[in-house]
Enzyme design. Structure first.
Site, PDB file in Angstrom:
ATOM      1  N   ASP A  12     -18.817  13.432  12.896  1.00  7.81           N
ATOM      2  CA  ASP A  12     -18.208  14.757  12.288  1.00  7.81           C
ATOM      3  C   ASP A  12     -16.823  14.651  12.507  1.00  7.81           C
ATOM      4  O   ASP A  12     -16.376  14.875  13.794  1.00  7.81           O
ATOM      5  CB  ASP A  12     -18.891  15.724  12.835  1.00  7.81           C
ATOM      6  CG  ASP A  12     -18.796  17.160  12.020  1.00  7.81           C
ATOM      7  OD1 ASP A  12     -17.974  16.821  10.873  1.00  7.81           O
ATOM      8  OD2 ASP A  12     -19.208  18.218  12.298  1.00  7.81           O
ATOM      9  N   ASP A 106     -16.775  13.963   5.310  1.00  8.31           N
ATOM     10  CA  ASP A 106     -16.425  13.911   6.682  1.00  8.31           C
ATOM     11  C   ASP A 106     -17.464  13.940   7.872  1.00  8.31           C
ATOM     12  O   ASP A 106     -17.085  13.931   9.049  1.00  8.31           O
ATOM     13  CB  ASP A 106     -15.555  15.148   7.072  1.00  8.31           C
ATOM     14  CG  ASP A 106     -16.335  16.557   6.770  1.00  8.31           C
ATOM     15  OD1 ASP A 106     -17.562  16.530   5.967  1.00  8.31           O
ATOM     16  OD2 ASP A 106     -15.983  17.586   7.196  1.00  8.31           O
ATOM     17  N   GLU A 107     -18.800  13.508   7.389  1.00  3.60           N
ATOM     18  CA  GLU A 107     -19.821  13.415   8.256  1.00  3.60           C
ATOM     19  C   GLU A 107     -20.713  12.504   7.831  1.00  3.60           C
ATOM     20  O   GLU A 107     -21.026  12.433   6.856  1.00  3.60           O
ATOM     21  CB  GLU A 107     -20.303  14.543   8.745  1.00  3.60           C
ATOM     22  CG  GLU A 107     -20.962  15.525   7.670  1.00  3.60           C
ATOM     23  CD  GLU A 107     -21.613  16.759   8.317  1.00  3.60           C
ATOM     24  OE1 GLU A 107     -22.176  16.668   9.489  1.00  3.60           O
ATOM     25  OE2 GLU A 107     -21.741  17.921   7.734  1.00  3.60           O
TER      26      GLU A 107
END
Length: 359
Positions: A12, A106-107
């Site tokens: 993350d 983003d993860e």
């Protein structure tokens, strides 16, 4: 035969959009930054950790964020830059495993049970990945390592920002026991409130409820809730995870009050949503209308059709059929959204060694 224990990493990025902006504009480093537009109908897309100290959060109205943090710096979003950085980060993941399930820009989940390169543990791989991300993008990431997806995601939050945490086999049940159920990925705010009303506040409370009792209250989802309360989650990392929905929403600079204005806005949304469907060669059978009033009360209505959508005009007609029962408006409308789900293709004329978790 011994059951193989999976090695899952959840990566993350730390305050991703805001961190990219601080990286690219050094004058913003150390300052409270919000990605978004500072205007009456603006919404915060992301907030730096310096801004979060003041209670600024994503999806918060910009003016409220500014009241909480008067020296907040707003930066307009640059999604093309975020997508490019995300692609670079995913190329780093691919050096270690082909089993990658993106959740957003983003993860992502990574299954490194059988990695592409030799490393002593899943923990070491997570350290390598975070170091490579920092060296090659100038950004920090946090990581969670465990034997299933649910625990790996919980673990990545445990040492944020710029840290990592391991929940080893046998420790999952105790780890979740004291955590509020509202922090569990897969339990949303509405479900958490229903659980709280039943006296289920923590993982331990959830574990104490028999599966049959949970099924009476939560139906098919009960098996998942029962499992995670015991630290269990059998979901695999899905490499080509099918998209579940496509949608768009618009927050208006001024509230909409008339039927004509709403129809015009819906037509624009339907055109954009259908363009996204065509680009991905997808259609769908369920259409959801989202409407938020000026006082922030929100209404959602959905309709399922027997055959997949064929064009933007049909999407608009179904959306209008969902809107009509809500008219006349009791107050102005600040946001409208259309989502297509139950996706499908439109009708046409398509051995490395096992790792341990710990180093």
């Amino acid at each position: 035969m011994t059951l193989q224990i999976r090695r899952i990493i959840h990566i993350d990025m730390d305050a991703f959009y805001a961190s990219v902006e601080q990286r690219d504009a050094p004058a913003l480093k150390g300052r409270p930054v919000a990605v978004g537009h500072c205007r009456e109908r603006g919404v915060v897309a992301a907030a730096s950790y310096e801004a979060r100290i003041f209670g600024v959060r994503s999806a918060m109205p910009s003016l409220l964020a500014l009241r909480r943090c008067p020296h907040l710096v707003f930066v307009p979003p640059r999604f093309e830059v975020y997508r490019a950085v995300s692609a670079h980060i995913h190329s780093i993941f691919a050096r270690y495993t082909p089993l990658i399930q993106p959740l957003s820009l983003d993860e992502a989940y990574l299954d490194v049970t059988r990695p592409l390169i030799r490393r002593p543990s899943a923990t070491a791989i997570a350290e390598d990945i975070r170091a490579a991300i920092l060296a090659e993008t100038g950004l920090t990431a946090s990581a969670g390592i465990s034997y299933n997806k649910f625990l790996a995601k919980l673990a990545s939050d445990h040492r944020k920002p710029n840290g990592q945490f391991v929940i080893p086999p046998g420790a999952g049940e105790n780890f979740v026991a004291a955590l509020p159920v509202g922090t569990f990925h897969g339990i949303g705010p509405a479900t958490a409130r229903r659980m709280n009303a039943l006296g289920i506040e923590t993982g331990a409370d959830l574990r104490a409820f028999p599966l049959a009792t949970l099924q009476r209250h939560f139906g098919k989802a009960a098996a998942f809730y029962h499992g995670i309360a015991h630290g269990q989650d059998e979901r695999p990392v899905e490499v080509n995870r099918p998209r579940k929905s496509l949608g768009k929403e618009t927050t208006f600079i001024q509230d909409l009050h008339t039927r004509q204005d709403l129809e015009t806005a819906l037509q624009e949304l339907a055109t954009k949503v259908w363009a996204g469907c065509e680009k991905r060669e997808l259609s769908g059978r369920t259409i959801t209308l989202k409407l938020r009033h000026a006082d922030f009360t929100q209404i959602t209505r959905a309709s399922s059709i027997t055959q997949p959508l064929t064009d933007a005009g049909e999407l608009l007609r179904v959306s209008m059929s969902l809107l009509r029962p809500l008219l006349p408006l009791r107050t102005g409308v600040r946001l409208l959204g259309i989502t297509v789900s139950a996706l499908c293709h439109p009708p046409g004329p398509e051995e490395p060694r096992q790792l341990s978790l710990l180093g």
